[in-house]
Design an enzyme around this catalytic site. Sequence first.
Site, PDB file in Angstrom:
ATOM      1  N   ASP A  68       0.172 -11.263   3.517  1.00 43.22           N
ATOM      2  CA  ASP A  68      -0.950 -10.509   4.080  1.00 43.22           C
ATOM      3  C   ASP A  68      -1.893 -11.528   4.713  1.00 43.22           C
ATOM      4  O   ASP A  68      -2.365 -12.445   4.045  1.00 43.22           O
ATOM      5  CB  ASP A  68      -1.645  -9.738   2.939  1.00 43.22           C
ATOM      6  CG  ASP A  68      -2.761  -8.841   3.443  1.00 43.22           C
ATOM      7  OD1 ASP A  68      -3.158  -8.957   4.621  1.00 43.22           O
ATOM      8  OD2 ASP A  68      -3.255  -8.037   2.637  1.00 43.22           O
TER       9      ASP A  68
ATOM     10  N   GLU B 125       0.896  -7.519   7.701  1.00 44.90           N
ATOM     11  CA  GLU B 125       1.548  -7.524   6.401  1.00 44.90           C
ATOM     12  C   GLU B 125       3.046  -7.350   6.510  1.00 44.90           C
ATOM     13  O   GLU B 125       3.517  -6.591   7.356  1.00 44.90           O
ATOM     14  CB  GLU B 125       1.041  -6.328   5.588  1.00 44.90           C
ATOM     15  CG  GLU B 125       0.032  -6.699   4.568  1.00 44.90           C
ATOM     16  CD  GLU B 125      -0.533  -5.476   3.886  1.00 44.90           C
ATOM     17  OE1 GLU B 125       0.244  -4.750   3.242  1.00 44.90           O
ATOM     18  OE2 GLU B 125      -1.750  -5.255   4.011  1.00 44.90           O
TER      19      GLU B 125
ATOM     20  N   CYS C   8       0.219  11.793   8.450  1.00 47.78           N
ATOM     21  CA  CYS C   8       0.099  12.537   7.198  1.00 47.78           C
ATOM     22  C   CYS C   8       0.842  13.854   7.334  1.00 47.78           C
ATOM     23  O   CYS C   8       0.610  14.611   8.280  1.00 47.78           O
ATOM     24  CB  CYS C   8      -1.366  12.786   6.857  1.00 47.78           C
ATOM     25  SG  CYS C   8      -1.537  13.928   5.476  1.00 47.78           S
TER      26      CYS C   8
ATOM     27  N   CYS D 267      -1.797  17.098   7.069  1.00 53.45           N
ATOM     28  CA  CYS D 267      -2.779  17.464   8.091  1.00 53.45           C
ATOM     29  C   CYS D 267      -2.499  16.830   9.437  1.00 53.45           C
ATOM     30  O   CYS D 267      -3.206  17.076  10.396  1.00 53.45           O
ATOM     31  CB  CYS D 267      -4.182  17.109   7.632  1.00 53.45           C
ATOM     32  SG  CYS D 267      -4.440  15.333   7.514  1.00 53.45           S
TER      33      CYS D 267
ATOM     34  N   HIS E  66      -5.835  14.732  -0.500  1.00 52.83           N
ATOM     35  CA  HIS E  66      -4.886  15.849  -0.571  1.00 52.83           C
ATOM     36  C   HIS E  66      -4.498  16.150  -2.008  1.00 52.83           C
ATOM     37  O   HIS E  66      -4.243  17.283  -2.378  1.00 52.83           O
ATOM     38  CB  HIS E  66      -3.644  15.538   0.263  1.00 52.83           C
ATOM     39  CG  HIS E  66      -3.900  15.638   1.737  1.00 52.83           C
ATOM     40  ND1 HIS E  66      -4.533  16.722   2.303  1.00 52.83           N
ATOM     41  CD2 HIS E  66      -3.628  14.805   2.755  1.00 52.83           C
ATOM     42  CE1 HIS E  66      -4.628  16.546   3.608  1.00 52.83           C
ATOM     43  NE2 HIS E  66      -4.101  15.390   3.914  1.00 52.83           N
TER      44      HIS E  66
END
Length: 599
Positions: free
Chosen positions: A80, A172, A517, A520, A539
């Site tokens: 990272d 990453e 997602c 949504c 959620h």
Amino acid sequence: MEGVDKEKVQKVIYEMSKGSKYFENEQRKEALTKQKIEHLRAQCAALTDNDISHFQKAAEKKMLELEASRDLSKIWLHTDMDAFYAAIETLEDPSLKGKPLAVGSMSMIATASYEARKFGVRAAMPGFIGCKLCPGLVFVRPNFERYTHYSELTRKVFQRYDPNFIATSLDEAYLNITNVCIERSITGEEVATELRTAIHQETGLTCSAGVAPNRMIAKVCSDINKPNGQFILPNDREAVLTFVSTLPIRKIGGIGKVTEQMLRQVLGISTCQEMLQKAAFLCALFSEGSADFFLSVGLGLGGTETPEQRQRKSISCERTFTATNDSSLLFEKLANLAENLAGDLQKEGLRGKTLTLKLKTADFEVRTRAVTTRGFINSKEDILIYATKLLKAEMPLSLRLMGLRMSQLHDEKDDSSTSTQKTLDIFFRSSNNASTGQQDFFVHDESIFIPEQRNLVNYSNEGVLSNPVIGDGLGGVSLDDVMNTEKLDDLSVLTSPEATASSCKPGQQLWIDGYICSICGFELPPGFEEERQEHSDFHLAESLQQEETVDSKRTISNESRLAERPCSSTPTPKKKLKSSKEGKHIPIDAFFTKCNKNL
Ligand code: DCP
Ligand code: CA
Ligand code: CA
């Protein structure tokens, strides 16, 4: 954030955001979480001794199974980059060195230099709050091309150690270094040192690394000696168990704020190991997938196999701006987006058939509207024709974000036309293109289903997913495989009483294609781990609320609302779903506010 006066920071944030929509939404979220916690507590209190011993047995069996799957033969490395955008900006402009730096704008900070972090300035914080916390804060506008360039340089290095490395964001990646270690008879620690040196040589940037027997732990390890450090966990069961025995659960990707609060406040779990002590309760209160995930966390298990490569499923771009209802301005922005998207598609030699317009209104309501064209398109002009139709249909409205996504992609190099024809049948036709006299495209208001194809997602807020795949570019992993994977960023840890778990798992949220997602339709690039967690948590909290009314022998409430939820693994074609205007929409304002990096 060590050494930061957290109380002061929180006070400043509170004072400055009080009364804002963001704040109101944060409060809504908090209230929702509180409700969930109360509900879970009640469920817990209703458990009889019999129930508990039943679930204890089930949990022990599960733990044995999980333990049997432990694979200590692989060595995974997670890297990272340190303060990625800020470090790049400093590299490009050395006068910034040592200064508290924020990459972003007054409305949103994408990241901050470590100097600025000492003041409490952090990613996803509005810039004006950053200024208040750190008066000398220097701002630099983000330059994504630059970040992509540096990311590519790092990937060239990764390639040398693992040609199948898994990049989860610009900064990453996971590398399976088992072979390198064996072939060169060197340790994971030596590989980490060498790789970090090589990255520094090639880019001038520093990164941190973690080495462990699986990806889940490797990721946690890369954060331990950040910045510019590394941490190695040997491939030894005892070492892993000791490591997780004190590891706070929040360190685990996939366990966000809400999950953390629930586990802590309901079951008193704060370290990973405590998951094992409370295994019976986890099995009693949560869905099988979630319980498996929690138990595997407790055992320090994570993904060890390299998933199959998946093809890119969509390309998108979006822009956040100051809310406006000026239609000419909005169409101008749409044209810019179309140009951007066309450029990206052409650069990759791709054309697409499904164009999705994403809108975030001034009130933070998110809407998506999609069309499927007859032919594959990738020119700015074509994109704009459809995008304009979609936007016009929504007018008038005041917007703060617009995005365009092209999916159902066709690689120009690849001749095998995807099975698009069959997909056309299932789209319902647009009434507003009747004027053209011919059907040149189909508008699917909110939702599309493509049987036998996993590449399209339903954008309704109702959580329908044709064939659930946990995706982040790591290969399709079914939900049932959840315990064998560390797809923690993607996994919404969902509670689901038995009654709901049988035929469908409402609310199970996944990152389709690694960034969309499934519930949504919101897009979040893999770099936004925190935001993803928060989003998943949101959620989760939502689904918990829905579950409150599900009839279950373990729940106290009786009335099932499940039927309201179009939840099916075999989606019904030609199904017209409610538009988000009619249906409830998910109040994720805060989240959207936080993650808007397109400044
Ligand atoms: N990013 C963003 N918005 C966020 C979080 C991150 O735009 N809310 C961008 C900027 C970061 C990059 O992604 O530089 C990588 O994110 P990280 O979370 O890895 O943060 P940094 O690399 O900046 O810092 P660290 O040293 O903590 O890894
Ligand atoms: Ca990162
Ligand atoms: Ca980073």
